[in-house]
Design an enzyme around this catalytic site. Structure first.
Site, short mmCIF file in Angstrom:
data_model
loop_
_atom_site.label_atom_id
_atom_site.label_comp_id
_atom_site.label_asym_id
_atom_site.label_seq_id
_atom_site.Cartn_x
_atom_site.Cartn_y
_atom_site.Cartn_z
N SER A 161 -6.57 7.31 -4.13
CA SER A 161 -6.51 5.99 -4.73
C SER A 161 -7.63 5.09 -4.22
O SER A 161 -7.84 4.97 -3.02
CB SER A 161 -5.15 5.34 -4.45
N GLU A 244 3.61 3.62 5.70
CA GLU A 244 3.47 3.40 4.26
C GLU A 244 4.74 2.84 3.65
O GLU A 244 4.69 2.08 2.68
CB GLU A 244 3.09 4.72 3.58
N SER A 367 6.86 13.47 -3.24
CA SER A 367 7.60 13.73 -4.48
C SER A 367 9.10 13.79 -4.21
O SER A 367 9.56 13.99 -3.09
CB SER A 367 7.13 15.06 -5.08
#
Length: 388
Positions: A161, A244, A367
């Site tokens: 990103s 995070e 995920s």
């Protein structure tokens, strides 16, 4: 140290005063699927915040932060979201790398890298995922070899990103030949503006290119730009992932609530709310967003105690699945018209962008499959998944 309410009033007043003039047009800009919007202007806003001491508020004062308590940090992120302030451009450095360097970096690394993060003068990206090591980070193949006073990095990262806007990348690379899984990895700080680094944007479903492929072909970084000891990269990388899922999730929850409230208004306006099934799904979505907040507060309580547990994985699965379902609900509220782009060649409205981008929520930052494995193996004690 001011109280939480005094701190909340301070940031609320500052935002009301400064999100005006040229900055007023930035309200609501950026965010998932819209990271490309007015990037230069949002960077200018970030530096304006830095000059007033509103970046890195949770960092200790000795490193340029405000030393804000956990409760004050929650207040900051909530008020920032409630003000509809623009999406931050240096989140990765401020929320991920900075705390990692404070916890694991050397005094020299902190002195070199933390001040430019506070000032929003250097932007960072995260070099974790690879074509064969996405959710399974231990499978990384990017390697780094020691060559005198430098590390030489060769390999490929993907889904990186904002790499195309960044000057630096923190890279997990294999530094011990022949090592497997989480052994033999190191955490390196690599400059991107050099020969041997190529950044290729990847076009997403939304038509934008927020993330990239990054190729390292003999790229170099100084030998002392390693965080922790050689081979200790797994421990450092896992700590970064823990940071995070910090207090900024409360701001995220405020954004989710605003999306839901707007969708309810849309359903009432276009008649979709007359459908009892749509009404039921909207009610369930409201219950879900309340659950997201409870999960976030529970997770932060674990962080405050120094022992974060499975709450982070539980919370990630829930909010990611909820947000994806909200995108699907938005398309049903919009009806057949939601299938038509607003303009040529691919001009999406907010609901279309939400639907498309939220497909990735259950994949990035761990995920759903990986989160369920963590809960199954580390909490329920079930047998580990077979790996080659």
């Amino acid at each position: 140290m001011s109280s939480v309410e005094e701190f909340r009033a301070e940031i609320r007043g500052w935002l009301a005063t400064h999100l005006t003039g040229a900055f007023a047009a930035l309200r609501g800009r950026g965010g998932p699927g819209r990271e490309h919007e007015v990037f230069a202007e949002r960077l200018e806003w970030e530096r304006h915040m830095a000059a007033a001491g509103w970046t890195c508020v949770g960092w200790p004062e000795e490193y340029g932060g405000r030393g804000a308590t956990l409760e004050q940090q929650v207040a900051f992120h909530e008020e920032y979201a409630l003000a509809d302030a623009p999406a931050r451009v240096n989140h990765i450095a401020e929320q991920l790398l900075g705390p990692t360097l404070i916890a694991f970096g050397t005094p020299e690394q902190r002195a070199r890298f933390l001040p430019p993060i506070v000032a929003a003068e250097e932007l960072w990206c995260q070099g974790y995922s690879e074509p064969d090591a996405g959710s399974d980070l231990a499978g990384v193949r990017t390697r780094a070899e020691r060559d005198g006073d430098h590390w030489v990095v060769t390999g490929q990262k993907i889904w990186t990103s904002l790499a195309h806007e960044s000057q630096w990348c923190f890279v997990v690379a294999r530094t011990e030949p022949g090592s497997r899984r989480h052994h033999g990895l190191s955490y390196l700080l690599v400059p991107l503006d050099q020969p041997g680094v190529e950044v290729r944007p990847i076009t997403q479903l939304t038509g934008t290119s927020e993330f990239n492929e990054v190729f390292f072909d003999g790229a170099r970084t100084r030998a002392d730009h390693i965080v922790g000891a050689p081979g200790d990269g797994w421990r450092v990388a896992m700590a970064t992932l823990g940071f995070e899922r910090g207090v900024s999730t409360l701001g995220q929850q405020v954004g989710f609530r605003r999306e839901l409230e707007t969708l309810v208004e849309t359903a009432g306006r276009n008649g979709a709310a007359d459908d009892p099934l749509i009404r039921d799904r909207l009610a369930r979505a409201w219950t879900g967003v309340e659950t997201i907040r409870c999960n976030a507060l529970r997770m932060l309580d674990g962080v405050a105690s120094g022992a974060p547990g499975p709450e982070a994985s539980i919370g990630k699965i829930f909010w990611a699945s909820w947000h994806r379902e909200l995108g699907e609900l938005a398309m049903d509220v919009c009806g057949a018209g939601g299938m038509l782009a607003a303009g040529e060649p691919y001009d999406l409205d907010d609901w279309q962008r939400l639907f498309l981008f939220s497909r990735s929520d259950t994949i990035y930052a761990g995920s759903n499959e990986i989160q369920r494995n963590i809960i199954a193996e580390r909490v329920l004690g079930l047998p580990k998944e077979a790996r080659p």
